[in-house]
Design a protein around this motif. Structure first.
Motif, PDB file in Angstrom:
ATOM      1  N   LEU A  15     -47.306 -59.375  -9.968  1.00 53.93           N
ATOM      2  CA  LEU A  15     -47.381 -58.471  -8.833  1.00 53.93           C
ATOM      3  C   LEU A  15     -46.577 -59.057  -7.692  1.00 53.93           C
ATOM      4  CD1 LEU A  15     -48.787 -56.029  -7.391  1.00 53.93           C
ATOM      5  CD2 LEU A  15     -50.595 -57.608  -6.776  1.00 53.93           C
ATOM      6  N   GLU A  16     -45.745 -58.246  -7.063  1.00 50.79           N
ATOM      7  CA  GLU A  16     -45.045 -58.638  -5.837  1.00 50.79           C
ATOM      8  C   GLU A  16     -45.868 -58.075  -4.690  1.00 50.79           C
ATOM      9  OE1 GLU A  16     -42.136 -60.332  -5.105  1.00 50.79           O
ATOM     10  OE2 GLU A  16     -41.848 -60.852  -7.204  1.00 50.79           O
ATOM     11  N   LEU A  17     -46.414 -58.940  -3.826  1.00 57.33           N
ATOM     12  CA  LEU A  17     -47.233 -58.502  -2.708  1.00 57.33           C
ATOM     13  C   LEU A  17     -46.892 -59.339  -1.501  1.00 57.33           C
ATOM     14  CD1 LEU A  17     -49.573 -56.598  -1.900  1.00 57.33           C
ATOM     15  CD2 LEU A  17     -51.157 -58.427  -2.503  1.00 57.33           C
ATOM     16  N   ASP A  18     -46.456 -58.685  -0.436  1.00 54.19           N
ATOM     17  CA  ASP A  18     -46.087 -59.362   0.803  1.00 54.19           C
ATOM     18  C   ASP A  18     -45.062 -60.462   0.566  1.00 54.19           C
ATOM     19  OD1 ASP A  18     -47.875 -57.748   2.219  1.00 54.19           O
ATOM     20  OD2 ASP A  18     -49.543 -59.131   1.858  1.00 54.19           O
ATOM     21  N   GLY A  19     -44.074 -60.195  -0.297  1.00 58.12           N
ATOM     22  CA  GLY A  19     -42.996 -61.148  -0.538  1.00 58.12           C
ATOM     23  C   GLY A  19     -43.364 -62.283  -1.463  1.00 58.12           C
ATOM     24  N   GLU A  28     -58.634 -56.452  -6.636  1.00 61.00           N
ATOM     25  CA  GLU A  28     -58.471 -56.097  -5.224  1.00 61.00           C
ATOM     26  C   GLU A  28     -56.996 -56.133  -4.812  1.00 61.00           C
ATOM     27  OE1 GLU A  28     -59.473 -58.292  -1.111  1.00 61.00           O
ATOM     28  OE2 GLU A  28     -61.233 -57.894  -2.362  1.00 61.00           O
ATOM     29  N   GLU A  29     -56.261 -57.144  -5.249  1.00 65.06           N
ATOM     30  CA  GLU A  29     -54.836 -57.245  -4.926  1.00 65.06           C
ATOM     31  C   GLU A  29     -54.050 -56.111  -5.581  1.00 65.06           C
ATOM     32  OE1 GLU A  29     -54.217 -62.054  -4.342  1.00 65.06           O
ATOM     33  OE2 GLU A  29     -54.435 -61.255  -6.377  1.00 65.06           O
ATOM     34  N   LEU A  30     -54.415 -55.769  -6.816  1.00 67.30           N
ATOM     35  CA  LEU A  30     -53.738 -54.672  -7.505  1.00 67.30           C
ATOM     36  C   LEU A  30     -53.971 -53.342  -6.786  1.00 67.30           C
ATOM     37  CD1 LEU A  30     -54.507 -55.698 -11.174  1.00 67.30           C
ATOM     38  CD2 LEU A  30     -52.245 -55.545 -10.148  1.00 67.30           C
ATOM     39  N   VAL A  31     -55.204 -53.089  -6.400  1.00 70.12           N
ATOM     40  CA  VAL A  31     -55.530 -51.846  -5.705  1.00 70.12           C
ATOM     41  C   VAL A  31     -54.807 -51.811  -4.359  1.00 70.12           C
ATOM     42  CG1 VAL A  31     -57.409 -50.544  -4.615  1.00 70.12           C
ATOM     43  CG2 VAL A  31     -57.716 -51.509  -6.909  1.00 70.12           C
ATOM     44  N   GLN A  32     -54.761 -52.949  -3.653  1.00 70.91           N
ATOM     45  CA  GLN A  32     -54.051 -53.033  -2.377  1.00 70.91           C
ATOM     46  C   GLN A  32     -52.573 -52.694  -2.550  1.00 70.91           C
ATOM     47  OE1 GLN A  32     -54.220 -56.917  -0.589  1.00 70.91           O
ATOM     48  NE2 GLN A  32     -52.867 -56.359   1.070  1.00 70.91           N
ATOM     49  N   ALA A  33     -52.006 -53.062  -3.690  1.00 73.63           N
ATOM     50  CA  ALA A  33     -50.584 -52.807  -3.957  1.00 73.63           C
ATOM     51  C   ALA A  33     -50.349 -51.412  -4.533  1.00 73.63           C
ATOM     52  CB  ALA A  33     -50.043 -53.872  -4.905  1.00 73.63           C
ATOM     53  N   GLY A  34     -51.412 -50.593  -4.646  1.00 72.83           N
ATOM     54  CA  GLY A  34     -51.229 -49.209  -5.066  1.00 72.83           C
ATOM     55  C   GLY A  34     -51.472 -48.932  -6.536  1.00 72.83           C
ATOM     56  N   TRP A  35     -51.999 -49.886  -7.279  1.00 71.85           N
ATOM     57  CA  TRP A  35     -52.286 -49.663  -8.706  1.00 71.85           C
ATOM     58  C   TRP A  35     -53.616 -48.935  -8.841  1.00 71.85           C
ATOM     59  CZ3 TRP A  35     -48.851 -50.788 -12.541  1.00 71.85           C
ATOM     60  CH2 TRP A  35     -47.743 -51.558 -12.182  1.00 71.85           C
ATOM     61  N   GLN A  36     -53.678 -48.012  -9.774  1.00 74.07           N
ATOM     62  CA  GLN A  36     -54.892 -47.233 -10.031  1.00 74.07           C
ATOM     63  C   GLN A  36     -55.635 -47.857 -11.209  1.00 74.07           C
ATOM     64  OE1 GLN A  36     -54.144 -43.182 -11.169  1.00 74.07           O
ATOM     65  NE2 GLN A  36     -56.277 -42.595 -10.953  1.00 74.07           N
ATOM     66  N   VAL A  37     -56.951 -48.024 -11.048  1.00 74.44           N
ATOM     67  CA  VAL A  37     -57.782 -48.614 -12.094  1.00 74.44           C
ATOM     68  C   VAL A  37     -58.189 -47.513 -13.068  1.00 74.44           C
ATOM     69  CG1 VAL A  37     -59.908 -49.886 -12.594  1.00 74.44           C
ATOM     70  CG2 VAL A  37     -58.679 -50.288 -10.444  1.00 74.44           C
ATOM     71  N   ILE A  38     -57.920 -47.722 -14.354  1.00 78.19           N
ATOM     72  CA  ILE A  38     -58.295 -46.773 -15.400  1.00 78.19           C
ATOM     73  C   ILE A  38     -59.326 -47.466 -16.284  1.00 78.19           C
ATOM     74  CG2 ILE A  38     -57.483 -45.384 -17.348  1.00 78.19           C
ATOM     75  CD1 ILE A  38     -56.235 -44.533 -14.699  1.00 78.19           C
ATOM     76  N   GLU A  39     -60.523 -46.898 -16.325  1.00 80.11           N
ATOM     77  CA  GLU A  39     -61.594 -47.426 -17.180  1.00 80.11           C
ATOM     78  C   GLU A  39     -61.489 -46.729 -18.532  1.00 80.11           C
ATOM     79  OE1 GLU A  39     -64.066 -49.658 -16.559  1.00 80.11           O
ATOM     80  OE2 GLU A  39     -63.842 -49.932 -14.405  1.00 80.11           O
ATOM     81  N   GLU A  40     -61.436 -47.499 -19.597  1.00 72.60           N
ATOM     82  CA  GLU A  40     -61.399 -46.922 -20.939  1.00 72.60           C
ATOM     83  C   GLU A  40     -62.647 -47.350 -21.685  1.00 72.60           C
ATOM     84  OE1 GLU A  40     -57.764 -48.279 -22.682  1.00 72.60           O
ATOM     85  OE2 GLU A  40     -56.627 -46.661 -21.767  1.00 72.60           O
ATOM     86  N   THR A  41     -63.279 -46.391 -22.338  1.00 74.68           N
ATOM     87  CA  THR A  41     -64.441 -46.724 -23.145  1.00 74.68           C
ATOM     88  C   THR A  41     -63.961 -47.057 -24.554  1.00 74.68           C
ATOM     89  OG1 THR A  41     -64.743 -44.388 -23.630  1.00 74.68           O
ATOM     90  CG2 THR A  41     -66.030 -45.290 -21.820  1.00 74.68           C
TER      91      THR A  41
END
Length: 184
Positions: A15-19, A28-41
């Motif tokens: 992940l590239e975050l804040d350089g 939390e970092e992924l969500v902050q960077a705009g990634w959507q969490v997909i739960e798979e059963t």
């Protein structure tokens, strides 16, 4: 099982975050960077799952991430107090485009009504000047703002032409801006 999706792509381990490149970021970092969490059963099917091998980002992916970050940095700097300021006496201040337009409209109204002076209150400080002086001050501020914006756009275009990550990371976008105005 959780997957992370952004712009139709699945997260691939960095992940590239804040350089900064982060390997194995937190959710939390992924969500902050705009990634959507997909739960798979999990399925009841006991077929062997294939685990996708972690792949390192390509040079092109790293370059694109660096370009996006540098352009964001340039735009942030363009909107910062580092360049968006002028000084009147010991007071540092800034009038954004909307405020400059409002002041200009007020100046025109004062002129149409034959007034000789105009007053502006800024953070508890009162400024009263003859209309000709207001016209000159607003002109100087507008030229300064335009020169700063032109410098910002020049930096963005220069960065877009860079072809390797090291050049992008080393690019100094804080150069060539006009000195802040000192208006007396």
């Amino acid at each position: 099982m959780k997957r992370y999706i952004k712009e139709g792509k699945q997260f691939d381990g960095y992940l590239e975050l804040d350089g900064t490149t982060i390997i194995n970021p937190t959710e939390e970092e992924l969500v902050q960077a705009g990634w959507q969490v997909i739960e798979e059963t999990p399925t009841t099917d006991h077929q062997e799952e294939t685990v996708e091998e972690h792949k390192e980002p390509t040079e092109e992916e790293l370059l694109q991430a660096a370009l996006e970050q540098k352009i964001n940095d340039i735009r942030f700097y363009d909107s910062s107090d580092s360049i968006n300021q002028f000084q009147v006496g010991s007071l540092k201040m800034w009038l954004d485009k909307q405020e400059r337009c409002i002041l200009y409209a007020a100046l025109l109204a004062h002129e149409q009504l034959g007034k000789e002076t105009m007053t502006k209150i800024y953070h508890g400080h009162t400024f009263t000047y003859p209309l000709a002086q207001w016209r000159q001050l607003l002109g100087l501020i507008e030229i300064y703002a335009t020169d700063c914006l032109n410098c910002t756009e020049t930096h963005i275009e220069a960065v877009k032409r860079l072809t390797n990550r090291e050049e992008v990371l080393a690019y100094d976008y804080k150069q060539n801006y006009p000195d802040p105005l000192i208006l007396g």
